[in-house]
Design a protein around this motif. Structure first.
Motif, PDB file in Angstrom:
ATOM      1  N   ASN A  39       2.635 -14.730   3.210  1.00 57.28           N
ATOM      2  CA  ASN A  39       2.766 -13.714   2.384  1.00 57.28           C
ATOM      3  C   ASN A  39       2.185 -12.975   1.504  1.00 57.28           C
ATOM      4  N   ILE A  40       1.903 -11.894   3.089  1.00 62.91           N
ATOM      5  CA  ILE A  40       0.815 -10.722   2.905  1.00 62.91           C
ATOM      6  C   ILE A  40       1.937  -9.650   2.245  1.00 62.91           C
ATOM      7  N   ASP A  41       1.249  -9.087   1.252  1.00 58.69           N
ATOM      8  CA  ASP A  41       1.637  -7.627   1.564  1.00 58.69           C
ATOM      9  C   ASP A  41       1.801  -6.451   1.649  1.00 58.69           C
ATOM     10  N   TYR A  42       1.947  -6.117   2.640  1.00 58.21           N
ATOM     11  CA  TYR A  42       1.989  -5.214   3.749  1.00 58.21           C
ATOM     12  C   TYR A  42       2.485  -3.619   3.179  1.00 58.21           C
ATOM     13  N   ARG A  43       3.411  -3.511   1.883  1.00 51.32           N
ATOM     14  CA  ARG A  43       3.152  -2.344   1.658  1.00 51.32           C
ATOM     15  C   ARG A  43       1.798  -1.623   1.189  1.00 51.32           C
ATOM     16  N   TYR A  79      -4.364  -8.271   1.570  1.00 49.88           N
ATOM     17  CA  TYR A  79      -3.784  -9.127   0.432  1.00 49.88           C
ATOM     18  C   TYR A  79      -2.766  -9.820   0.642  1.00 49.88           C
ATOM     19  N   VAL A  80      -2.642 -10.980  -0.457  1.00 50.51           N
ATOM     20  CA  VAL A  80      -1.439 -12.326  -0.330  1.00 50.51           C
ATOM     21  C   VAL A  80      -1.722 -12.782  -1.478  1.00 50.51           C
ATOM     22  N   LYS A  81      -0.397 -13.110  -1.705  1.00 47.46           N
ATOM     23  CA  LYS A  81       0.765 -12.848  -2.907  1.00 47.46           C
ATOM     24  C   LYS A  81       0.533 -13.935  -3.214  1.00 47.46           C
ATOM     25  N   GLN A  82       0.395 -14.460  -4.227  1.00 48.78           N
ATOM     26  CA  GLN A  82      -0.364 -15.881  -4.989  1.00 48.78           C
ATOM     27  C   GLN A  82       0.869 -16.290  -5.549  1.00 48.78           C
ATOM     28  N   SER A  87       7.526 -23.809 -11.064  1.00 43.49           N
ATOM     29  CA  SER A  87       8.286 -22.446 -10.814  1.00 43.49           C
ATOM     30  C   SER A  87       7.848 -21.646  -9.922  1.00 43.49           C
ATOM     31  N   ALA A  88       7.770 -20.438  -9.148  1.00 39.47           N
ATOM     32  CA  ALA A  88       7.236 -20.189  -7.932  1.00 39.47           C
ATOM     33  C   ALA A  88       7.149 -18.518  -8.099  1.00 39.47           C
ATOM     34  N   GLU A  89       7.317 -18.113  -9.626  1.00 42.93           N
ATOM     35  CA  GLU A  89       6.782 -16.376  -9.810  1.00 42.93           C
ATOM     36  C   GLU A  89       5.699 -16.442  -9.079  1.00 42.93           C
ATOM     37  N   PHE A  90       5.980 -15.192  -8.846  1.00 38.81           N
ATOM     38  CA  PHE A  90       4.647 -14.075  -8.594  1.00 38.81           C
ATOM     39  C   PHE A  90       3.568 -13.591  -9.758  1.00 38.81           C
ATOM     40  N   SER A  91       2.618 -14.215  -9.128  1.00 32.70           N
ATOM     41  CA  SER A  91       1.641 -14.675 -10.236  1.00 32.70           C
ATOM     42  C   SER A  91       0.036 -14.067 -10.250  1.00 32.70           C
ATOM     43  N   ASP A  92      -0.162 -13.196  -9.027  1.00 33.03           N
ATOM     44  CA  ASP A  92      -1.538 -12.315  -8.451  1.00 33.03           C
ATOM     45  C   ASP A  92      -1.869 -12.339  -7.497  1.00 33.03           C
ATOM     46  N   TYR A  93      -2.498 -11.529  -7.317  1.00 34.44           N
ATOM     47  CA  TYR A  93      -3.755 -11.003  -5.742  1.00 34.44           C
ATOM     48  C   TYR A  93      -4.226 -12.122  -5.057  1.00 34.44           C
ATOM     49  N   ARG A  94      -4.522 -12.205  -3.960  1.00 35.36           N
ATOM     50  CA  ARG A  94      -6.050 -12.576  -3.276  1.00 35.36           C
ATOM     51  C   ARG A  94      -6.148 -12.089  -2.013  1.00 35.36           C
ATOM     52  N   GLN A  95      -7.293 -11.520  -1.360  1.00 31.07           N
ATOM     53  CA  GLN A  95      -7.863 -11.337  -0.237  1.00 31.07           C
ATOM     54  C   GLN A  95      -7.761 -12.052   0.637  1.00 31.07           C
ATOM     55  N   TYR A  96      -7.065 -11.842   2.207  1.00 31.95           N
ATOM     56  CA  TYR A  96      -6.070 -13.426   3.120  1.00 31.95           C
ATOM     57  C   TYR A  96      -6.969 -13.082   4.136  1.00 31.95           C
ATOM     58  N   ASN A  97      -7.303 -14.768   3.865  1.00 30.33           N
ATOM     59  CA  ASN A  97      -8.303 -14.865   4.785  1.00 30.33           C
ATOM     60  C   ASN A  97      -8.165 -15.247   6.060  1.00 30.33           C
ATOM     61  N   PRO A  98      -8.772 -14.733   7.116  1.00 31.51           N
ATOM     62  CA  PRO A  98      -8.167 -15.234   8.433  1.00 31.51           C
ATOM     63  C   PRO A  98      -7.831 -16.663   8.998  1.00 31.51           C
TER      64      PRO A  98
END
Length: 309
Positions: free
Chosen positions: A53-57, A66-69, A36-47
């Motif tokens: 998948n960055i959550d701009y809101r 933060y990036v959606k995992q 599945s590809a359901e949204f699970s969590d966030y993690r910090q974006y790595n340059p």
């Protein structure tokens, strides 16, 4: 874009969604279990990594990236290849009807269904049309805009046809597949829709092209399209019938029962030859009777997809 085109496009899109929903609902255990590809969590974006998948809101609220995992997200790439040579238009009177399709109509709708499956799983998908050379080859992408573009291209295959002249030049399927193998630069799952109706001297070149795809590390599933009653059983009754080659325009009038036994033997040999070579090259071979529905395509595809991850 005229109203007929808009209607056909919406029908293709809606039909694909309904087939997928019905397939999923109709199974006691989801065929998507385990990937599945359901949204699970966030993690910090790595340059330096993708910004897709960055959550701009969330960035607007926290001033941090933060990036959606996603759970068990995959990066599968699938290239859908449709042979649209003249023989795929058989039977011509069923062109464009998904409920009683000819081989090309079935392939177009089946491709739309598989694209819907892939889009739901965030996999990348592309489309190749062969007629007689590579008429279209798109890159693999996973977004909705790309899906809509491909549906528009598939819709073009459903346009009304003129049967008064040879419909499509004879295609060199083997040469086109060799080009596909060379132009796909990243390992992909390649799903091919074809009736594999080639001259005897083109049979081995076709197998060589399929072997080329495997040599280039692509996974291959071959959907061998056919019309059981009319193409395999030669069910035309015991009366003189005019047969027209949809690629060359050549005509032949005969009584089918006079040649039925020899014809059916030749057809069985073709099927057996395809299956034998597919097994030899580790290709998934799926004969598909276009009158029996899309489940013939969906479940084998999902099983192959799961193996290819």
């Amino acid at each position: 874009m005229n109203l007929d085109h808009i209607h056909r496009y919406r029908t293709l899109d809606l039909y694909a969604r309904q087939v997928v929903e019905g397939f999923i609902t109709g199974r006691h255990r989801s065929p998507f279990h385990g990937f599945s590809a359901e949204f699970s969590d966030y993690r910090q974006y790595n340059p330096g990594e993708s910004t897709r998948n960055i959550d701009y809101r969330l960035y607007g609220r926290t001033d941090r990236l933060y990036v959606k995992q996603f759970e068990e997200e995959t990066n599968l790439r699938c290239q859908l290849v449709i042979d649209r040579s003249g023989s795929m238009l058989f039977p011509t009177e069923r062109h464009g009807d998904p409920e009683h399709p000819n081989k090309l109509t079935f392939s177009a709708y089946a491709a739309a269904v598989l694209i819907e499956l892939l889009h739901r799983q965030r996999d990348a998908f592309g489309l190749t049309l062969l007629a007689p050379q590579i008429e279209l080859q798109t890159p693999c992408r996973s977004n909705r805009l790309h899906q809509q573009y491909l549906l528009g291209e598939l819709d073009s295959l459903l346009q009304p046809i003129d049967t008064s002249s040879p419909l499509t030049p004879q295609s060199s399927l083997s040469q086109s597949l060799h080009l596909v193998a060379e132009q796909l630069h990243r390992r992909s799952l390649v799903a091919i829709f074809t009736d594999a109706l080639v001259r005897d001297d083109q049979r081995e070149p076709l197998f060589d092209a399929l072997r080329h795809l495997r040599h280039n590390k692509h996974e291959v599933i071959l959907f061998h399209t056919y019309h059981s009653d009319l193409e395999v059983n030669l069910d035309y009754g015991d009366r003189p019938t005019l047969f027209i080659d949809l690629e060359s325009g050549r005509q032949l009038k005969l009584t089918p029962t006079q040649i039925a036994d020899r014809y059916r033997q030749t057809t069985r040999e073709l099927f057996a030859d395809l299956q034998q070579h597919a097994l030899q090259y580790r290709i998934d071979y799926q004969p598909v009777d276009v009158g029996l529905g899309f489940h013939q395509v969906m479940l084998p595809f999902l099983l192959k997809r799961n193996k290819s991850k």
